[in-house]
Write a protein that holds these residues in place. Structure first.
Motif, PDB file in Angstrom:
ATOM      1  N   UNK A 103       0.828  -1.211   0.000  1.00  8.31           N
ATOM      2  CA  UNK A 103       0.000   0.000   0.000  1.00  8.31           C
ATOM      3  C   UNK A 103       0.861   1.259   0.000  1.00  8.31           C
ATOM      4  N   UNK A 104       1.961   1.208   0.736  1.00  2.00           N
ATOM      5  CA  UNK A 104       2.886   2.339   0.721  1.00  2.00           C
ATOM      6  C   UNK A 104       3.384   2.615  -0.691  1.00  2.00           C
ATOM      7  N   UNK A 105       3.772   1.546  -1.367  1.00  2.00           N
ATOM      8  CA  UNK A 105       4.285   1.714  -2.728  1.00  2.00           C
ATOM      9  C   UNK A 105       3.175   2.180  -3.664  1.00  2.00           C
ATOM     10  N   UNK A 106       1.995   1.607  -3.472  1.00  2.00           N
ATOM     11  CA  UNK A 106       0.878   1.939  -4.352  1.00  2.00           C
ATOM     12  C   UNK A 106       0.488   3.405  -4.238  1.00  2.00           C
ATOM     13  N   UNK A 107       0.498   3.903  -3.018  1.00  2.00           N
ATOM     14  CA  UNK A 107       0.115   5.296  -2.804  1.00  2.00           C
ATOM     15  C   UNK A 107       1.159   6.215  -3.443  1.00  2.00           C
ATOM     16  N   UNK A 108       2.425   5.772  -3.417  1.00  2.00           N
ATOM     17  CA  UNK A 108       3.481   6.565  -4.037  1.00  2.00           C
ATOM     18  C   UNK A 108       3.396   6.498  -5.555  1.00  2.00           C
ATOM     19  N   UNK A 109       2.918   5.353  -6.063  1.00  2.00           N
ATOM     20  CA  UNK A 109       2.834   5.180  -7.516  1.00  2.00           C
ATOM     21  C   UNK A 109       1.656   5.952  -8.092  1.00  2.00           C
ATOM     22  N   UNK A 122      -8.198  -0.548  -5.034  1.00  2.00           N
ATOM     23  CA  UNK A 122      -7.124  -1.271  -5.696  1.00  2.00           C
ATOM     24  C   UNK A 122      -7.542  -2.717  -5.889  1.00  2.00           C
ATOM     25  N   UNK A 123      -7.472  -3.233  -7.114  1.00  2.00           N
ATOM     26  CA  UNK A 123      -7.871  -4.621  -7.358  1.00  2.00           C
ATOM     27  C   UNK A 123      -6.666  -5.535  -7.345  1.00  2.00           C
ATOM     28  N   UNK A 124      -5.632  -5.124  -8.064  1.00  2.00           N
ATOM     29  CA  UNK A 124      -4.428  -5.961  -8.086  1.00  2.00           C
ATOM     30  C   UNK A 124      -3.228  -5.039  -7.946  1.00  2.00           C
ATOM     31  N   UNK A 125      -2.105  -5.626  -7.688  1.00  2.00           N
ATOM     32  CA  UNK A 125      -0.910  -4.825  -7.481  1.00  2.00           C
ATOM     33  C   UNK A 125      -0.347  -4.406  -8.835  1.00  2.00           C
ATOM     34  N   UNK A 126      -0.159  -3.109  -9.037  1.00  2.00           N
ATOM     35  CA  UNK A 126       0.368  -2.642 -10.319  1.00  2.00           C
ATOM     36  C   UNK A 126       1.767  -3.210 -10.577  1.00  2.00           C
ATOM     37  N   UNK A 127       2.085  -3.319 -11.865  1.00  2.00           N
ATOM     38  CA  UNK A 127       3.363  -3.913 -12.251  1.00  2.00           C
ATOM     39  C   UNK A 127       4.553  -3.149 -11.664  1.00  2.00           C
ATOM     40  N   UNK A 128       4.493  -1.814 -11.734  1.00  2.00           N
ATOM     41  CA  UNK A 128       5.627  -1.038 -11.213  1.00  2.00           C
ATOM     42  C   UNK A 128       5.871  -1.341  -9.751  1.00  2.00           C
ATOM     43  N   UNK A 163      11.188   4.959  -6.468  1.00  4.20           N
ATOM     44  CA  UNK A 163      11.241   4.214  -7.729  1.00  4.20           C
ATOM     45  C   UNK A 163       9.879   4.205  -8.415  1.00  4.20           C
ATOM     46  N   UNK A 164       8.831   3.896  -7.660  1.00  6.32           N
ATOM     47  CA  UNK A 164       7.509   3.804  -8.288  1.00  6.32           C
ATOM     48  C   UNK A 164       6.983   5.177  -8.704  1.00  6.32           C
ATOM     49  N   UNK A 165       7.427   6.213  -8.032  1.00  6.96           N
ATOM     50  CA  UNK A 165       6.984   7.534  -8.508  1.00  6.96           C
ATOM     51  C   UNK A 165       7.899   7.998  -9.625  1.00  6.96           C
ATOM     52  N   UNK A 166       8.781   7.135 -10.069  1.00  6.98           N
ATOM     53  CA  UNK A 166       9.632   7.354 -11.222  1.00  6.98           C
ATOM     54  C   UNK A 166      10.476   8.612 -11.069  1.00  6.98           C
TER      55      UNK A 166
END
Ligand SMILES: Nc1ncnc2c1ncn2[C@@H]1O[C@H](COP(=O)(O)OP(=O)(O)O)[C@@H](O)[C@H]1O
Ligand SMILES: [Mg+2]
Lengths: 255, 384
Positions: A103-109, A122-128, A163-166
């Motif tokens: 969730x931490x990564x997802x919120x950053x992405x 969120x349904x599935x974990x994004x690839x990034x 990284x996930x926020x590129x």
């Protein structure tokens, strides 16, 4: 961008000054941060390292120039700078403890998502996010709350969030401070893995760590740049040795 | 400083990484709150209409109209951390819009509302005219609070005003709004407000069947708004809102503008309060400054605090409970009710900051805990 721009990012800082009611915490700093290098920023406590990063990331006001991809960072708000691709960590880890690692990564992405799509769960974990999990080595802990992570793991999670926020430019403020030597090695290896297509600025005290991983070193003292060069050049610099006084021997000791 | 996000709806639960996420247990975890909403829906929409007299039903409808405002407050305050002390303004925008339409319906085509003949020279201000139209009125009930809350929220939130300053500003707004209403007797009915309605979109308001329908619409709207907030809470936006509440600066460094995130919750809360007000007017038969002023605004907050501001059902249930309490106690102790209410508010804030919804967790906390400290359920984490 200037004509010399060849598809490589760089952040150009010129005459950057941060004035706290007459006290210049950063005083006319010139700095060029190039892509693909682990750029170490060292200096004694109070040298102005954190304040320099604060100014470049919109946390404090600075004067001078700081340009990235044709934008002047000094006039921008913090979140706009992040959207431009410049991210940072803080001296103390600031992950969301009650959220899971994923969730931490997802919120950053999420910053590159369209606003209305955020209204869905969120349904599935994004690839990034999956990729970042592998890169930072926390895949096994993906579902655990970030609060239970060890200090080092939290710092890696912060790097993963960048990284996930590129983020194309990463400022890591004392990321390895308080890490075990094993964790430091892992962190160094992690940074070397991800640095190729980005600019990474590492603020650090640990000379050992610097010697092992720095491509280029900038030494700050009293708000100004004292010296810049390779690890060997820095270690040979008498001015640097003087500033470090007590640690001068350590600096000059060969790795 | 390690920041915490206390209560994203499914905080310790997991996103659907694996097929196991589609198991009944996972489904219950992600959709369990819907069952609670469904239970409330059965109670309000099936049990109550079949068991209560039309008079009691009307009272329950009034509490439901307050609950509508409360659900929005739960989102803005409980989830977004904005202590909105002036929701009476938005309640009033909806209430007065609906009341104006009903006054014009009662007056008949081309005629002006009775109070304008009484207090004024029988000329109607131009801005009343559009409210002759039913569809325009319905549109205004949503658009007016959205617009006002956007302008106010933008001005205040973009400047980074928060905490007590934000609360005081919203409260001041309610004071100003009520003062303005009282001062404009020829346009708004002043202190007396707008009353003596006869029809609601052509339906006779004295007909018990119509009164029952009014109640059903209000309770139905409440259920709809609860589902909306449920979806908000489970969405990525909901996670962001809670993250913003707990660590605004950290969220900024994820590339989000916290002001925009909060603005969405503030505007949603305003529209919900407005819908509540719009149903209050026909249900109660009057809307006046005392229904929308600072005191009324605080009463709306009191129910939310009592029920549990960050929980899903807490604000609605708390608001209905406070409504009941007000009726029951104010009939017996008309002058002392307000002290009861104030005392209740203080006790809840001091002893049970998570409201009634957190009682379960409090009890669980008293038992020896097996879970690691980092997982301890915090006051706000309890989600109905
Ligand atoms: N907000 C502030 N107001 C006034 N002085 C500050 C502020 N932040 C930092 N300083 C001062 O600026 C100097 C540089 O601090 P900092 O950038 O944190 O140093 P470093 O990160 O290199 O240890 C210190 O002397 C510190 O006390
Ligand atoms: Mg520092």
């Amino acid at each position: 961008m200037t004509a010399s721009f060849r598809g490589e990012d760089y952040l150009e800082v010129g005459g950057l000054t941060v004035d706290f009611d007459g006290f210049k915490a950063v005083d006319g700093v010139d700095l060029t941060l190039l892509q693909g290098r682990l750029h170490f920023l060292i200096g004694p406590n109070g040298a102005g390292k954190t304040t320099l990063v604060d100014a470049l990331t919109g946390l404090v006001n600075g004067t001078g120039r700081a340009s990235f991809r044709g934008h002047d960072l000094l006039g921008m708000k913090a979140h706009e700078i992040v959207r431009l691709g410049i991210g940072r960590t803080f001296q103390t880890a600031t992950v969301f403890d009650q959220l899971s690692v994923v969730q931490n990564l997802d919120i950053a992405a999420g910053l590159h998502r369209k606003a209305w799509t955020r209204m869905r769960a969120r349904r599935r974990v994004p690839e990034v996010v999956e990729e970042a999990l592998e890169t930072i080595g926390l895949a096994a802990l993906a579902e655990r709350p970030a609060g239970i992570l060890a200090h080092g793991q939290k710092q890696w999670l912060e790097v993963g969030m960048l990284l996930v926020q590129d983020a194309k430019v990463m400022f890591l403020d004392e990321t390895v401070a308080g890490m075990s030597s094993e964790e430091r090695e892992q962190t160094g290896a992690l940074l070397q893995r991800i640095v190729a297509d980005r600019t990474i600025v590492v603020i650090e005290h640990d000379m050992e760590f610097m010697r092992s991983y720095a491509d280029i070193v900038t030494v700050m003292h009293g708000g100004t740049v004292l010296a810049e060069g390779s690890v060997a050049e820095i270690q040979a610099d008498p001015q640097v040795q003087e500033v470090y006084l007590g640690t001068a021997t350590e600096v000059s000791v060969d790795a | 400083m390690t920041t915490t996000v206390a209560d994203v709806n499914d905080a310790p639960s997991r996103p659907a990484r694996t097929a196991a996420a589609f198991s009944p247990a996972a489904l219950l975890r992600s959709h369990g709150s819907l069952l609670l909403i469904a239970a409330l829906a059965v109670m309000l929409l099936v049990w109550a209409p079949n068991s209560l007299s039309v008079f009691r039903l009307g009272n329950l409808g009034k509490y439901c109209s307050w609950a509508l405002a409360a659900v929005g407050i739960g989102l803005a305050w409980g989830r977004g951390g904005m202590l909105v002390l002036g929701q009476g303004v938005f309640f009033g925008l909806g209430g007065y819009a609906m009341a104006m339409h009903m006054k014009l319906e009662a007056a008949g085509p081309g005629r002006v509302p009775d109070f304008m003949e009484l207090y004024g020279d029988s000329t109607m201000p131009l801005w009343w005219e559009p409210f002759r139209s039913g569809p325009f009125t319905l549109f205004a009930i949503v658009a007016l609070p959205a617009l006002v809350s956007f302008v106010m929220g933008y001005a205040v939130l973009k400047r980074g005003v928060k905490g007590a300053y934000f609360a005081i500003l919203t409260q001041a707004m309610a004071v100003a709004f009520a003062t303005l209403l009282v001062a404009t007797i020829k346009q708004t009915g002043g202190f007396n407000g707008l009353n003596t309605f006869t029809t609601f979109f052509g339906q006779n308001l004295y007909d018990p069947a119509v009164q029952k329908n009014l109640y059903l619409i209000t309770a139905g709207m409440l259920i709809v708004c609860l589902v909306v907030v449920w979806q908000f809470n489970r969405s990525r936006y909901g996670e962001l809102l809670v993250a913003t509440r707990d660590a605004e600066e950290r969220v900024r460094f994820l590339g989000y503008d916290p002001a925009n995130i909060k603005l969405v919750a503030f505007m949603t809360a305003a529209v919900m309060a407005s819908i509540g007000g719009a149903m209050f007017a026909p249900l109660v038969g009057i809307i006046s400054p005392s229904d929308v002023n600072a005191t009324a605004s605080i009463m709306m907050i009191a129910g939310v605090a009592l029920g549990g501001r960050a929980s899903l059902l807490g604000p609605a249930v708390g608001a209905i409970a406070v409504g009941f309490g007000q009726s029951a106690l104010s009939e017996r102790f008309p002058t002392n009710w307000v002290y009861f209410q104030g005392g209740l508010f203080v006790v809840v804030i001091l002893l049970l900051p998570g409201g009634i919804a957190s009682v379960g967790a409090k009890v669980r906390d008293l038992r020896p805990r097996r879970r690691p400290a980092a997982l301890t359920v915090t006051e706000a984490e309890v989600v109905a």
